[in-house]
Motif scaffolding. Structure first.
Motif, PDB file in Angstrom:
ATOM      1  N   LYS A   3       7.363  72.254 -67.378  1.00  0.00           N
ATOM      2  CA  LYS A   3       7.303  70.746 -67.808  1.00  0.00           C
ATOM      3  C   LYS A   3       6.113  70.563 -68.359  1.00  0.00           C
ATOM      4  O   LYS A   3       4.770  71.264 -68.153  1.00  0.00           O
ATOM      5  N   ILE A   4       6.138  69.616 -69.384  1.00  0.00           N
ATOM      6  CA  ILE A   4       4.819  69.295 -69.921  1.00  0.00           C
ATOM      7  C   ILE A   4       4.825  67.718 -70.157  1.00  0.00           C
ATOM      8  O   ILE A   4       5.325  67.021 -69.897  1.00  0.00           O
ATOM      9  N   LYS A   5       3.347  67.221 -69.964  1.00  0.00           N
ATOM     10  CA  LYS A   5       3.099  65.772 -70.027  1.00  0.00           C
ATOM     11  C   LYS A   5       2.477  65.601 -71.314  1.00  0.00           C
ATOM     12  O   LYS A   5       1.544  66.162 -71.603  1.00  0.00           O
ATOM     13  N   VAL A   6       3.081  64.591 -72.184  1.00  0.00           N
ATOM     14  CA  VAL A   6       2.574  64.450 -73.493  1.00  0.00           C
ATOM     15  C   VAL A   6       2.084  62.797 -73.612  1.00  0.00           C
ATOM     16  O   VAL A   6       2.753  61.950 -73.200  1.00  0.00           O
ATOM     17  N   ALA A  39       9.697  72.055 -71.215  1.00  0.00           N
ATOM     18  CA  ALA A  39       8.943  72.773 -72.308  1.00  0.00           C
ATOM     19  C   ALA A  39       9.902  73.480 -73.219  1.00  0.00           C
ATOM     20  O   ALA A  39       9.873  74.586 -72.981  1.00  0.00           O
ATOM     21  N   THR A  40      10.966  72.820 -73.691  1.00  0.00           N
ATOM     22  CA  THR A  40      11.908  73.607 -74.666  1.00  0.00           C
ATOM     23  C   THR A  40      11.493  73.852 -75.983  1.00  0.00           C
ATOM     24  O   THR A  40      10.431  73.220 -76.382  1.00  0.00           O
ATOM     25  N   LEU A  44       8.424  71.501 -77.961  1.00  0.00           N
ATOM     26  CA  LEU A  44       7.522  72.089 -78.429  1.00  0.00           C
ATOM     27  C   LEU A  44       7.222  72.088 -80.194  1.00  0.00           C
ATOM     28  O   LEU A  44       6.087  71.701 -80.302  1.00  0.00           O
ATOM     29  N   GLY A  45       8.133  72.045 -80.512  1.00  0.00           N
ATOM     30  CA  GLY A  45       8.157  72.013 -82.133  1.00  0.00           C
ATOM     31  C   GLY A  45       7.682  70.379 -82.527  1.00  0.00           C
ATOM     32  O   GLY A  45       6.997  70.368 -83.609  1.00  0.00           O
ATOM     33  N   MET A  46       8.520  69.492 -81.712  1.00  0.00           N
ATOM     34  CA  MET A  46       8.088  68.201 -82.141  1.00  0.00           C
ATOM     35  C   MET A  46       6.470  67.698 -81.703  1.00  0.00           C
ATOM     36  O   MET A  46       6.084  67.359 -82.487  1.00  0.00           O
ATOM     37  N   VAL A  47       6.274  68.277 -80.596  1.00  0.00           N
ATOM     38  CA  VAL A  47       4.724  68.130 -80.108  1.00  0.00           C
ATOM     39  C   VAL A  47       3.749  68.646 -81.082  1.00  0.00           C
ATOM     40  O   VAL A  47       2.966  68.056 -81.535  1.00  0.00           O
ATOM     41  N   ASN A  48       4.229  70.073 -81.881  1.00  0.00           N
ATOM     42  CA  ASN A  48       3.325  70.718 -82.665  1.00  0.00           C
ATOM     43  C   ASN A  48       3.340  69.855 -83.880  1.00  0.00           C
ATOM     44  O   ASN A  48       2.234  69.756 -84.620  1.00  0.00           O
ATOM     45  N   LYS A  49       4.366  69.152 -84.462  1.00  0.00           N
ATOM     46  CA  LYS A  49       4.481  68.132 -85.706  1.00  0.00           C
ATOM     47  C   LYS A  49       3.483  67.311 -85.745  1.00  0.00           C
ATOM     48  O   LYS A  49       2.801  66.650 -86.693  1.00  0.00           O
TER      49      LYS A  49
END
Length: 59
Positions: A3-6, A39-40, A44-49
């Protein structure tokens, strides 16, 4: 799968529409708001954007 917290740390004002929509898709509406996601690769791709607008920590 972890899991990640954004956390949104910068405003989306004067950002391209695709970045605004990405923040909305992540569930972020205001600065300081924290959401938790799996963390799928898609998340992760959306977070990277929008990595310049958010901060990420492992939960």
């Amino acid at each position: 799968m972890g899991k990640i917290k954004v956390t949104q740390v910068r405003s989306n004002i004067k950002r391209p529409q695709n970045q605004k929509r990405t923040l909305e898709a992540l569930g972020l509406k205001r600065i300081g708001q924290v959401v938790e996601h799996d963390a799928t690769p898609a998340i992760l791709g959306m977070v990277n954007k929008v990595k310049h607008l958010v901060s990420v920590k492992e939960a």
